[in-house]
Design a protein around this motif. Structure first.
Motif, PDB file in Angstrom:
ATOM      1  N   PHE A   1       0.831  -1.201   0.000  1.00  0.00           N
ATOM      2  CA  PHE A   1       0.000   0.000   0.000  1.00  0.00           C
ATOM      3  C   PHE A   1       0.876   1.265   0.000  1.00  0.00           C
ATOM      4  O   PHE A   1       0.579   2.237  -0.706  1.00  0.00           O
ATOM      5  CB  PHE A   1      -0.922  -0.024   1.230  1.00  0.00           C
ATOM      6  N   LEU A   2       1.954   1.228   0.777  1.00  0.00           N
ATOM      7  CA  LEU A   2       2.849   2.394   0.819  1.00  0.00           C
ATOM      8  C   LEU A   2       3.522   2.627  -0.533  1.00  0.00           C
ATOM      9  O   LEU A   2       3.668   3.775  -0.974  1.00  0.00           O
ATOM     10  CB  LEU A   2       3.918   2.196   1.911  1.00  0.00           C
ATOM     11  N   VAL A   3       3.926   1.531  -1.196  1.00  0.00           N
ATOM     12  CA  VAL A   3       4.536   1.681  -2.531  1.00  0.00           C
ATOM     13  C   VAL A   3       3.511   2.300  -3.486  1.00  0.00           C
ATOM     14  O   VAL A   3       3.831   3.235  -4.243  1.00  0.00           O
ATOM     15  CB  VAL A   3       5.044   0.320  -3.065  1.00  0.00           C
ATOM     16  N   ALA A   4       2.268   1.798  -3.429  1.00  0.00           N
ATOM     17  CA  ALA A   4       1.209   2.341  -4.307  1.00  0.00           C
ATOM     18  C   ALA A   4       0.982   3.827  -4.009  1.00  0.00           C
ATOM     19  O   ALA A   4       0.912   4.656  -4.929  1.00  0.00           O
ATOM     20  CB  ALA A   4      -0.079   1.560  -4.126  1.00  0.00           C
TER      21      ALA A   4
ATOM     22  N   VAL B   1      -2.587   7.084   7.100  1.00  0.00           N
ATOM     23  CA  VAL B   1      -2.392   8.504   7.432  1.00  0.00           C
ATOM     24  C   VAL B   1      -1.268   9.086   6.577  1.00  0.00           C
ATOM     25  O   VAL B   1      -1.410  10.182   6.003  1.00  0.00           O
ATOM     26  CB  VAL B   1      -2.083   8.664   8.946  1.00  0.00           C
ATOM     27  N   LEU B   2      -0.139   8.358   6.470  1.00  0.00           N
ATOM     28  CA  LEU B   2       1.003   8.863   5.697  1.00  0.00           C
ATOM     29  C   LEU B   2       0.646   9.066   4.224  1.00  0.00           C
ATOM     30  O   LEU B   2       0.949  10.107   3.639  1.00  0.00           O
ATOM     31  CB  LEU B   2       2.193   7.892   5.813  1.00  0.00           C
ATOM     32  N   VAL B   3      -0.022   8.058   3.636  1.00  0.00           N
ATOM     33  CA  VAL B   3      -0.377   8.150   2.210  1.00  0.00           C
ATOM     34  C   VAL B   3      -1.376   9.294   1.993  1.00  0.00           C
ATOM     35  O   VAL B   3      -1.217  10.099   1.060  1.00  0.00           O
ATOM     36  CB  VAL B   3      -0.935   6.811   1.687  1.00  0.00           C
ATOM     37  N   ALA B   4      -2.388   9.379   2.885  1.00  0.00           N
ATOM     38  CA  ALA B   4      -3.393  10.443   2.741  1.00  0.00           C
ATOM     39  C   ALA B   4      -2.724  11.814   2.860  1.00  0.00           C
ATOM     40  O   ALA B   4      -3.040  12.748   2.116  1.00  0.00           O
ATOM     41  CB  ALA B   4      -4.474  10.285   3.803  1.00  0.00           C
ATOM     42  N   LEU B   5      -1.780  11.905   3.797  1.00  0.00           N
ATOM     43  CA  LEU B   5      -1.075  13.171   4.023  1.00  0.00           C
ATOM     44  C   LEU B   5      -0.257  13.566   2.783  1.00  0.00           C
ATOM     45  O   LEU B   5      -0.348  14.708   2.293  1.00  0.00           O
ATOM     46  CB  LEU B   5      -0.143  13.008   5.223  1.00  0.00           C
ATOM     47  N   VAL B   6       0.523  12.624   2.277  1.00  0.00           N
ATOM     48  CA  VAL B   6       1.393  12.935   1.131  1.00  0.00           C
ATOM     49  C   VAL B   6       0.557  13.286  -0.105  1.00  0.00           C
ATOM     50  O   VAL B   6       0.768  14.323  -0.741  1.00  0.00           O
ATOM     51  CB  VAL B   6       2.342  11.739   0.832  1.00  0.00           C
TER      52      VAL B   6
ATOM     53  N   VAL C   1      10.399  13.954  -2.396  1.00  0.00           N
ATOM     54  CA  VAL C   1      10.983  13.323  -1.208  1.00  0.00           C
ATOM     55  C   VAL C   1       9.962  12.467  -0.447  1.00  0.00           C
ATOM     56  O   VAL C   1      10.212  11.282  -0.177  1.00  0.00           O
ATOM     57  CB  VAL C   1      11.622  14.397  -0.282  1.00  0.00           C
ATOM     58  N   ALA C   2       8.823  13.065  -0.094  1.00  0.00           N
ATOM     59  CA  ALA C   2       7.834  12.329   0.707  1.00  0.00           C
ATOM     60  C   ALA C   2       7.296  11.105  -0.049  1.00  0.00           C
ATOM     61  O   ALA C   2       7.240  10.004   0.529  1.00  0.00           O
ATOM     62  CB  ALA C   2       6.700  13.259   1.131  1.00  0.00           C
ATOM     63  N   PRO C   3       6.917  11.229  -1.348  1.00  0.00           N
ATOM     64  CA  PRO C   3       6.478  10.016  -2.061  1.00  0.00           C
ATOM     65  C   PRO C   3       7.564   8.937  -2.111  1.00  0.00           C
ATOM     66  O   PRO C   3       7.281   7.757  -1.953  1.00  0.00           O
ATOM     67  CB  PRO C   3       6.158  10.528  -3.474  1.00  0.00           C
ATOM     68  N   GLN C   4       8.823   9.387  -2.305  1.00  0.00           N
ATOM     69  CA  GLN C   4       9.910   8.406  -2.325  1.00  0.00           C
ATOM     70  C   GLN C   4      10.072   7.721  -0.974  1.00  0.00           C
ATOM     71  O   GLN C   4      10.381   6.530  -0.900  1.00  0.00           O
ATOM     72  CB  GLN C   4      11.229   9.096  -2.661  1.00  0.00           C
ATOM     73  N   ALA C   5       9.878   8.506   0.094  1.00  0.00           N
ATOM     74  CA  ALA C   5       9.984   7.919   1.433  1.00  0.00           C
ATOM     75  C   ALA C   5       8.933   6.821   1.609  1.00  0.00           C
ATOM     76  O   ALA C   5       9.215   5.759   2.188  1.00  0.00           O
ATOM     77  CB  ALA C   5       9.811   9.002   2.494  1.00  0.00           C
ATOM     78  N   LEU C   6       7.726   7.060   1.075  1.00  0.00           N
ATOM     79  CA  LEU C   6       6.674   6.026   1.148  1.00  0.00           C
ATOM     80  C   LEU C   6       7.115   4.776   0.386  1.00  0.00           C
ATOM     81  O   LEU C   6       6.949   3.653   0.869  1.00  0.00           O
ATOM     82  CB  LEU C   6       5.358   6.557   0.565  1.00  0.00           C
TER      83      LEU C   6
END
Lengths: 447, 203
Positions: free
Chosen positions: A259-262, B16-21, A280-285
């Motif tokens: 889910f984080l990769v998606a 939360v992290l995905v929604a935030l980003v 940066v933030a998307p890459q961190a995910l």
């Protein structure tokens, strides 16, 4: 020697898996240096992953009939020799063949190194070293390749691998005892390998497309791109402490990782501007997702399955066939989208030139200079700076001309970003498909 | 840590992290970071020029004319400009639309009072004309009122646009000298025709 044996073998594993994507940032330079087409240069990447993906399981089958030390040493030596051959390749065809040989050596080395690491460090730690080295290699590959390309040349990527691999040859021969291979008792973990393949395809979107967007779309240097994508390995390393904090069941950890990769790929598809900070933030995910999934899935696919090397080979096969799948799906999409982006980009440029606060004669000069830069781009983002360098205007007009150049570059970056959007979203879809493969697994366990 | 926290902690954090980003990206215009979209050519656009005199007037006429032609042809101004900039033969529809567009531009500029009087353009026009020196001096000596009474800018421009071989002109856009020569000849003809008609009306 014993002290350095395991680290050298782990470095070899990292190098073999880093090579999957290490040339990504060097592709534009290889394209120019070897006078290749975009299609040919893509095969530098595809050939390695395809041969490694398809060669891993046969390599594991062959391992059972060979002397483990000789087998591993030959694999590492072949990998080192082919790396040197890649560095001295004087045509794209030779480079692709050398990459295939490098992948064959890599497949042998990966299988052999696993057993050697287990022999050196025991079952649990040996497998752990092998899996971790692979994850680090995969994540660090594009960064290392970009920095070497910028600092030295694309050939340096291959040259620096040779001494590490060459040192690992005596290390492999020095391993004293290799555990007895058990009979083939377990079937491959199809679901875990399928998830791994789909996730690898999605990660290809993140690593491969992002560096292309940074270098080709946004005109950043390979070193800048390398530093930018270093967020992924840093976040991948941070994933372990995060998982330890919550200690979720492995299925949950893998599902969250997918889910984080998606989510990260969706974030990469919609940056508000070409400012690198937005990536940066998307890459961190993506990095967190990679850190939560790849080692878990690999361990899951290998967990107590015998013979160990064959199941490890299945994971290598799944990952690299996944990478090839990702490239096969995404490459035509983004090349077609880049081609389609030309028209709106040209129209935006025309609009800005027509409405620019320049003298009419200067507008004509700009149009003439840009005309050459915009035609026959063959799906590549044009570079406007040389065209603007040729335009001679009065000193008073220079600020307006400089502003126009900045505005036109912004339009090109917008067009390139838009062209990559669908590919990133397809990557996100692949990560969600990987997530879906976990659903039936959960049901079966609960019943 | 209890079982619920173990199961739900990481998924909730991920959500939360995905929604935030994604939310922050979208909130800052992430979904609309795209190339500039061409404006509607049929909507009136304010046109200005940094240049003065004939050059500025020509630029304004061309910019308005292309908008009008693009509106007639139902394409964007940018699409038409790129099409006209490419080498090749122009079709009748393009030539007619451009001619009508330029004439509409003259009318629009006349209506909104931005068309300069003929006297404001005479000096510049004489500099580039091949009339003999005596005639140039004589014309320059004429009071502005006489020039403006004899020559109406909109009339001269409309006649010049009619006289221009737009098809030929569009096929040779790369040669600046040819372009100026063709436009100069058309304007000169238009001035003569306009004066001739004026005299005929007076008589």
């Amino acid at each position: 020697m014993r002290l350095v044996t395991a680290p050298l073998l782990a470095v070899t594993v990292g190098l073999v898996l880093a090579d999957s994507a290490i040339v990504t940032l060097a592709l534009p330079e290889i394209l120019h240096h070897l006078d290749a087409s975009v299609g040919q240069v893509a095969w530098v990447l595809i050939a390695y992953n395809l041969v490694l993906g398809l060669g891993a399981v046969p390599a594991a089958l062959a391992f059972r009939r060979a002397d483990p030390r000789i087998f591993t040493a030959v694999g590492i030596a072949m990998f080192a020799g082919a790396s040197a051959w890649c560095a001295f390749a004087d045509s794209i065809e030779v480079l692709i063949v050398a990459r295939c040989v490098q992948a064959v050596g890599g497949a042998l080395a990966l299988v052999g190194c696993l057993e050697q690491l287990v022999a050196e460090r025991g079952e649990r730690r040996g497998v752990g070293w092998w899996v971790t080295a692979g994850v680090i290699g995969t994540a660090v590959g594009p960064v290392a390749g970009g920095l070497l390309t910028q600092a030295i040349s694309w050939q340096a990527i291959f040259v620096v691998q040779v001494p590490f691999a060459a040192l690992a040859v005596p290390a492999a021969l020095a391993v004293r005892a290799v555990p007895q291979q058990g009979p083939d008792r377990h079937r491959p973990a199809i679901r875990a390998n399928l998830t791994l393949a789909l996730l690898s395809a999605a990660l290809t979107a993140a690593l491969f497309l992002l560096v292309l967007l940074l270098v080709e779309g946004w005109g950043r240097s390979p070193a800048t791109a390398a530093l930018t994508v270093s967020v992924v390995p840093v976040a991948a390393i941070a994933a372990r402490p995060l998982a330890r904090l919550f200690r979720p069941p492995p299925e949950v950890e893998i599902a969250v990782g997918c889910f984080l990769v998606a989510g990260g790929l969706v974030g990469l598809a919609i940056p508000p501007s070409s400012n690198l900070l937005w990536s940066v933030a998307p890459q961190a995910l993506v990095g967190l997702g990679l850190g939560l999934t790849v080692d878990q899935l690999t361990s899951r696919a290998m967990d107590l399955r015998l013979p160990r090397s064959e199941h490890a080979a299945w994971t290598i096969g799944a990952r690299h066939v996944g990478v090839v799948l990702g490239l096969a799906v995404l490459t035509p999409v983004f090349t077609a989208d880049l081609q389609d982006a030309q028209e709106p980009a040209q129209e935006a440029i025309t609009s800005l030139v027509l409405d620019s606060p320049l003298m009419p004669q200067d507008k004509v000069s700009v149009a003439e200079a840009l005309g050459g830069a915009l035609v026959d781009q063959q799906g590549q983002v044009p570079e406007l700076a040389p065209a603007f360098d040729r335009i001679d205007v009065a000193a008073g007009e220079q600020p307006a001309l400089d502003q126009l150049e900045r505005d036109l570059d912004d339009q090109l970056e917008r067009a390139a970003t838009r062209a990559f959007r669908d590919s990133f979203l397809i990557g996100a879809g692949l990560a969600l498909a990987a997530l879906l493969t976990l659903v039936p697994l959960g049901r079966r366990r609960s019943s | 840590m209890n079982a619920t926290a173990r199961w739900a902690g990481l998924p909730v954090l991920a959500l939360v992290l995905v929604a935030l980003v994604v939310g922050v990206q979208l909130g800052n215009g992430g979904g609309s970071y795209e190339p500039l979209k061409p404006a509607d050519p049929c909507a009136e656009r304010e046109v200005t020029s940094r240049a003065e005199g004939i050059e500025g007037l020509t630029e304004q006429l061309v910019l308005i004319g292309i908008d009008e032609a693009a509106c007639t042809l139902q394409v964007s101004r940018e699409e038409l400009t790129l099409e006209l900039a490419r080498p090749g033969e122009r079709n009748d529809a393009q030539v007619d639309a451009l001619r009508d567009g330029l004439k509409t531009a003259v009318t629009r500029m006349k209506d909104d009072g931005t068309l300069p009087p003929a006297s404001a353009l005479v000096d510049e026009a004489l500099e580039s004309s091949d009339l003999n020196g005596f005639l140039k001096t004589a014309i320059r000596a004429l009071p502005d009122g006489v020039i403006d009474a004899a020559l109406k800018t909109d009339d001269v421009l409309t006649r010049a646009i009619d006289k221009l071989d737009l098809r030929d002109l569009l096929e040779n856009l790369t040669s600046q000298a040819d372009l100026e020569q063709q436009i100069g000849a058309a304007v000169e003809e238009a001035v003569k025709d306009s004066l001739r008609d004026r005299l005929r009306n007076l008589i």
